[in-house]
Scaffold this motif. Structure first.
Motif, PDB file in Angstrom:
ATOM      1  N   GLY A   1       0.826  -1.215   0.000  1.00 57.51           N
ATOM      2  CA  GLY A   1       0.000   0.000   0.000  1.00 57.51           C
ATOM      3  C   GLY A   1       0.853   1.255   0.000  1.00 57.51           C
ATOM      4  N   GLY A   2       1.932   1.248   0.790  1.00 58.35           N
ATOM      5  CA  GLY A   2       2.794   2.425   0.844  1.00 58.35           C
ATOM      6  C   GLY A   2       3.473   2.690  -0.489  1.00 58.35           C
ATOM      7  N   GLU A   3       3.908   1.614  -1.132  1.00 57.12           N
ATOM      8  CA  GLU A   3       4.552   1.789  -2.450  1.00 57.12           C
ATOM      9  C   GLU A   3       3.555   2.327  -3.477  1.00 57.12           C
ATOM     10  OE1 GLU A   3       8.089  -1.564  -2.514  1.00 57.12           O
ATOM     11  OE2 GLU A   3       6.022  -2.231  -2.687  1.00 57.12           O
ATOM     12  N   GLN A   4       2.344   1.827  -3.381  1.00 55.95           N
ATOM     13  CA  GLN A   4       1.329   2.326  -4.318  1.00 55.95           C
ATOM     14  C   GLN A   4       1.076   3.818  -4.086  1.00 55.95           C
ATOM     15  OE1 GLN A   4      -2.218  -0.106  -5.111  1.00 55.95           O
ATOM     16  NE2 GLN A   4      -1.258  -1.783  -4.002  1.00 55.95           N
ATOM     17  N   GLN A   5       1.054   4.221  -2.811  1.00 48.06           N
ATOM     18  CA  GLN A   5       0.805   5.633  -2.546  1.00 48.06           C
ATOM     19  C   GLN A   5       1.992   6.481  -3.005  1.00 48.06           C
ATOM     20  OE1 GLN A   5      -1.452   7.595  -2.604  1.00 48.06           O
ATOM     21  NE2 GLN A   5      -2.393   7.718  -0.572  1.00 48.06           N
ATOM     22  N   ARG A   6       3.185   5.912  -2.927  1.00 48.56           N
ATOM     23  CA  ARG A   6       4.353   6.659  -3.420  1.00 48.56           C
ATOM     24  C   ARG A   6       4.330   6.771  -4.944  1.00 48.56           C
ATOM     25  NH1 ARG A   6       8.129   3.007  -0.114  1.00 48.56           N
ATOM     26  NH2 ARG A   6       9.892   3.744  -1.350  1.00 48.56           N
ATOM     27  N   VAL A   7       3.788   5.762  -5.597  1.00 49.34           N
ATOM     28  CA  VAL A   7       3.597   5.891  -7.057  1.00 49.34           C
ATOM     29  C   VAL A   7       2.624   7.048  -7.318  1.00 49.34           C
ATOM     30  CG1 VAL A   7       2.735   4.771  -9.166  1.00 49.34           C
ATOM     31  CG2 VAL A   7       4.013   3.441  -7.486  1.00 49.34           C
ATOM     32  N   ALA A   8       1.600   7.131  -6.455  1.00 42.25           N
ATOM     33  CA  ALA A   8       0.634   8.219  -6.628  1.00 42.25           C
ATOM     34  C   ALA A   8       1.314   9.570  -6.426  1.00 42.25           C
ATOM     35  CB  ALA A   8      -0.530   8.044  -5.643  1.00 42.25           C
ATOM     36  N   VAL A   9       2.265   9.636  -5.492  1.00 39.49           N
ATOM     37  CA  VAL A   9       3.015  10.894  -5.278  1.00 39.49           C
ATOM     38  C   VAL A   9       3.826  11.212  -6.544  1.00 39.49           C
ATOM     39  CG1 VAL A   9       4.828  12.029  -3.928  1.00 39.49           C
ATOM     40  CG2 VAL A   9       3.161  10.554  -2.772  1.00 39.49           C
ATOM     41  N   ALA A  10       4.503  10.179  -7.070  1.00 41.47           N
ATOM     42  CA  ALA A  10       5.295  10.383  -8.289  1.00 41.47           C
ATOM     43  C   ALA A  10       4.398  10.833  -9.444  1.00 41.47           C
ATOM     44  CB  ALA A  10       6.016   9.085  -8.662  1.00 41.47           C
ATOM     45  N   ARG A  11       3.230  10.239  -9.516  1.00 45.25           N
ATOM     46  CA  ARG A  11       2.290  10.604 -10.576  1.00 45.25           C
ATOM     47  C   ARG A  11       1.854  12.069 -10.425  1.00 45.25           C
ATOM     48  NH1 ARG A  11      -3.182   7.211 -10.755  1.00 45.25           N
ATOM     49  NH2 ARG A  11      -3.432   8.371  -8.821  1.00 45.25           N
ATOM     50  N   ALA A  12       1.772  12.521  -9.178  1.00 49.86           N
ATOM     51  CA  ALA A  12       1.359  13.900  -8.947  1.00 49.86           C
ATOM     52  C   ALA A  12       2.465  14.891  -9.299  1.00 49.86           C
ATOM     53  CB  ALA A  12       0.933  14.076  -7.489  1.00 49.86           C
ATOM     54  N   ILE A  13       3.694  14.526  -8.977  1.00 46.87           N
ATOM     55  CA  ILE A  13       4.775  15.521  -9.159  1.00 46.87           C
ATOM     56  C   ILE A  13       5.370  15.517 -10.559  1.00 46.87           C
ATOM     57  CG2 ILE A  13       5.368  15.505  -6.709  1.00 46.87           C
ATOM     58  CD1 ILE A  13       7.778  13.752  -7.390  1.00 46.87           C
ATOM     59  N   VAL A  14       5.152  14.440 -11.320  1.00 47.49           N
ATOM     60  CA  VAL A  14       5.772  14.354 -12.643  1.00 47.49           C
ATOM     61  C   VAL A  14       5.243  15.442 -13.583  1.00 47.49           C
ATOM     62  CG1 VAL A  14       4.101  12.794 -13.772  1.00 47.49           C
ATOM     63  CG2 VAL A  14       6.539  12.631 -14.340  1.00 47.49           C
TER      64      VAL A  14
ATOM     65  N   GLY B   1      -4.184   7.685   5.172  1.00 45.15           N
ATOM     66  CA  GLY B   1      -5.376   7.135   5.829  1.00 45.15           C
ATOM     67  C   GLY B   1      -5.469   5.617   5.759  1.00 45.15           C
ATOM     68  N   ALA B   2      -4.932   5.027   4.694  1.00 48.41           N
ATOM     69  CA  ALA B   2      -5.078   3.577   4.533  1.00 48.41           C
ATOM     70  C   ALA B   2      -3.789   2.840   4.889  1.00 48.41           C
ATOM     71  CB  ALA B   2      -5.484   3.263   3.092  1.00 48.41           C
ATOM     72  N   LEU B   3      -2.849   3.543   5.533  1.00 50.35           N
ATOM     73  CA  LEU B   3      -1.526   2.945   5.747  1.00 50.35           C
ATOM     74  C   LEU B   3      -1.188   2.836   7.237  1.00 50.35           C
ATOM     75  CD1 LEU B   3       0.348   5.096   3.072  1.00 50.35           C
ATOM     76  CD2 LEU B   3      -0.577   2.782   2.769  1.00 50.35           C
ATOM     77  N   ASP B   4      -0.294   1.893   7.527  1.00 50.73           N
ATOM     78  CA  ASP B   4       0.178   1.802   8.911  1.00 50.73           C
ATOM     79  C   ASP B   4       1.196   2.935   9.165  1.00 50.73           C
ATOM     80  OD1 ASP B   4       3.033   0.859   8.510  1.00 50.73           O
ATOM     81  OD2 ASP B   4       1.907  -0.623   7.332  1.00 50.73           O
ATOM     82  N   VAL B   5       1.645   3.065  10.403  1.00 51.99           N
ATOM     83  CA  VAL B   5       2.473   4.218  10.794  1.00 51.99           C
ATOM     84  C   VAL B   5       3.764   4.289   9.987  1.00 51.99           C
ATOM     85  CG1 VAL B   5       3.730   5.293  12.716  1.00 51.99           C
ATOM     86  CG2 VAL B   5       1.540   4.152  13.125  1.00 51.99           C
ATOM     87  N   GLU B   6       4.507   3.183   9.952  1.00 54.00           N
ATOM     88  CA  GLU B   6       5.818   3.223   9.296  1.00 54.00           C
ATOM     89  C   GLU B   6       5.678   3.503   7.806  1.00 54.00           C
ATOM     90  OE1 GLU B   6       8.644   3.388  10.859  1.00 54.00           O
ATOM     91  OE2 GLU B   6       7.408   3.293  12.676  1.00 54.00           O
ATOM     92  N   THR B   7       4.712   2.863   7.205  1.00 58.29           N
ATOM     93  CA  THR B   7       4.492   3.096   5.763  1.00 58.29           C
ATOM     94  C   THR B   7       4.017   4.522   5.531  1.00 58.29           C
ATOM     95  OG1 THR B   7       3.786   0.794   5.675  1.00 58.29           O
ATOM     96  CG2 THR B   7       3.416   2.106   3.720  1.00 58.29           C
ATOM     97  N   GLY B   8       3.163   4.990   6.432  1.00 54.94           N
ATOM     98  CA  GLY B   8       2.677   6.374   6.341  1.00 54.94           C
ATOM     99  C   GLY B   8       3.838   7.351   6.389  1.00 54.94           C
ATOM    100  N   LYS B   9       4.797   7.078   7.242  1.00 54.28           N
ATOM    101  CA  LYS B   9       5.957   7.980   7.339  1.00 54.28           C
ATOM    102  C   LYS B   9       6.752   7.996   6.034  1.00 54.28           C
ATOM    103  CE  LYS B   9       6.741   7.748  12.326  1.00 54.28           C
ATOM    104  NZ  LYS B   9       7.658   7.273  13.374  1.00 54.28           N
ATOM    105  N   LEU B  10       6.871   6.829   5.425  1.00 53.15           N
ATOM    106  CA  LEU B  10       7.576   6.768   4.132  1.00 53.15           C
ATOM    107  C   LEU B  10       6.876   7.638   3.080  1.00 53.15           C
ATOM    108  CD1 LEU B  10       8.462   2.956   3.819  1.00 53.15           C
ATOM    109  CD2 LEU B  10      10.042   4.865   4.170  1.00 53.15           C
ATOM    110  N   VAL B  11       5.568   7.566   3.086  1.00 51.48           N
ATOM    111  CA  VAL B  11       4.804   8.364   2.114  1.00 51.48           C
ATOM    112  C   VAL B  11       4.950   9.848   2.428  1.00 51.48           C
ATOM    113  CG1 VAL B  11       2.463   8.909   1.319  1.00 51.48           C
ATOM    114  CG2 VAL B  11       3.176   6.519   1.572  1.00 51.48           C
ATOM    115  N   LEU B  12       4.875  10.171   3.709  1.00 53.60           N
ATOM    116  CA  LEU B  12       5.026  11.586   4.078  1.00 53.60           C
ATOM    117  C   LEU B  12       6.422  12.097   3.731  1.00 53.60           C
ATOM    118  CD1 LEU B  12       3.164  11.571   7.508  1.00 53.60           C
ATOM    119  CD2 LEU B  12       2.390  12.592   5.376  1.00 53.60           C
TER     120      LEU B  12
END
Lengths: 144, 234
Positions: free
Chosen positions: A52-65, A78-89
């Motif tokens: 899930g975290g990797e997918q959200q990071r793809v979404a970040v990449a999709r936003a910034i490209v 919202g859909a991620l655990d703490v550690e994964t959430g931190k990676l996305v943030l």
């Protein structure tokens, strides 16, 4: 960015990011955007092969490209655990710094406010408070 | 290739079974449609050719008894191309093979030549002989039902008197693509027969010498059937 990523399931990571570059002028290189969110090693994977975290990071990449002026993130952790959430943030923070896009994170998680330059509190559709963070925390320092 | 195109292709490949079935279904539908339409067009064309080659008349009129000299006047009706006078009578046929009574309709034709309109298609045998007054042609439906062949004899009750005719040939007429007895809309080749004989034989039996009781008319190109009919009625 959405809470549930909204990636296209039968396009790879690289292709999901490429898709949005086809509708803008002067986009960033897709590999560059994916490197910013730490996914250079997952370019040819499909969304179902990512966490899930990797997918959200793809979404970040999709936003910034697209080299946007502003990024609106709707409950990105919202859909991620703490550690994964931190990676996305962390990915959002890096994108904000590298692309210089105004980044607005909408969240119910007040802990995330610690990493913002400015915090706007909303209640029943109205802004009820504005705070400026004198000392911003890094995503790794956040706890919830 | 754009990413959306690639996505569509992968979607299609993912449901290739469904796609193949739908393509097969549509192809079958198109094949049936094309086949049906071409069959319909072919049938229409065949029908048109058949009626044209047979010189199928466009108008008919029945009278009780009209002298032949009226024919000249009828042929001068504006819009009428060909006018042919005939004697047509309902008869009974003595046909012992049938449990039911057999009705017939006997129509006069020129001896030794085809009529100008409503030409017959001779399936078997030969045309009636002008030297043989009792030659008759029998419609193909009745002949096939009862195995009637050229050379057979048929007893026809004409105006109360039985006369024996020799079957010269088996024929098909554009007027009787299917033959049904008067008052019955369904074809009935077991108990109804169409017969064509020389005018002399029929006229003598029905007191129609020098007269006719039916006229067939074909229209000139562009002529109005209504206007010809109104003049014909007068």
């Amino acid at each position: 960015m959405f809470q549930f990523y909204n990636l296209i399931p039968n396009l790879t990571v690289r292709e999901n990011v490429q898709l949005v570059t086809e509708i803008v002028n002067n986009p960033m290189r897709r590999e560059e955007a994916l490197a910013l969110v730490g996914l250079s090693h997952r370019l040819d994977h499909f969304p179902c092969q990512l966490s899930g975290g990797e997918q959200q990071r793809v979404a970040v990449a999709r936003a910034i490209v697209k080299r946007p002026d502003a990024i609106l993130c709707d409950e990105p952790t919202g859909a991620l655990d703490v550690e994964t959430g931190k990676l996305v943030l962390a990915a959002i923070t890096r994108a904000n710094e590298e692309v210089c896009a105004t980044t607005i994170v909408i969240t119910h998680n007040t802990a995330i406010a610690g990493m913002a330059h400015r915090v706007l509190r909303l209640s029943e559709g109205r802004i009820v408070g504005v705070e400026v963070n004198p000392h911003r925390l890094s995503p790794e320092e956040l706890t919830w | 290739m754009s990413m959306l195109d690639r996505k569509v292709l992968r979607d299609l490949w993912g449901m290739r079974g469904h796609v193949f079935t739908i393509i097969l279904l549509v192809a079958t539908g198109v094949t049936v449609l094309v086949g049906s339409v071409s069959t319909y067009v072919s049938l229409l064309s065949t029908q048109e050719t058949y009626y044209r080659d047979s010189r199928f008349a466009e108008l008919w009129a029945d009278v009780k008894r009209a002298p032949r000299y009226l024919l000249q006047g009828l042929s001068e009706i504006p819009g009428a191309a060909l006018v042919e006078a005939r004697v047509i009578k309902d008869v009974r046929v003595a046909w012992p093979q049938s449990d039911l009574s057999v009705a017939g309709r006997i129509i006069s034709i020129p001896a030794d030549e085809q009529p100008q309109l409503n030409r017959l298609h001779l399936i078997k045998g030969h045309w009636i002989d002008s030297l043989r007054r009792n030659d008759v042609l029998v419609n193909v439906g009745f002949a096939e039902t009862w195995d009637v062949a050229p050379g057979n004899f048929i007893d026809i009750i004409m105006n109360g008197r039985m006369q024996t005719f020799r079957v010269a040939g088996i024929a098909h007429s554009p007027e009787f693509v299917y033959a049904s007895r008067p008052g019955n809309p369904l074809p009935d080749d077991r108990t109804f027969v169409v017969l064509w004989a020389g005018e002399g034989a029929i006229a003598a039996a029905f007191d129609m010498e020098g007269a006719f009781n039916n006229v067939a008319v074909s229209l000139a190109p562009g002529a109005s059937a209504e206007s010809v009919m109104s003049v014909l009625d007068e």
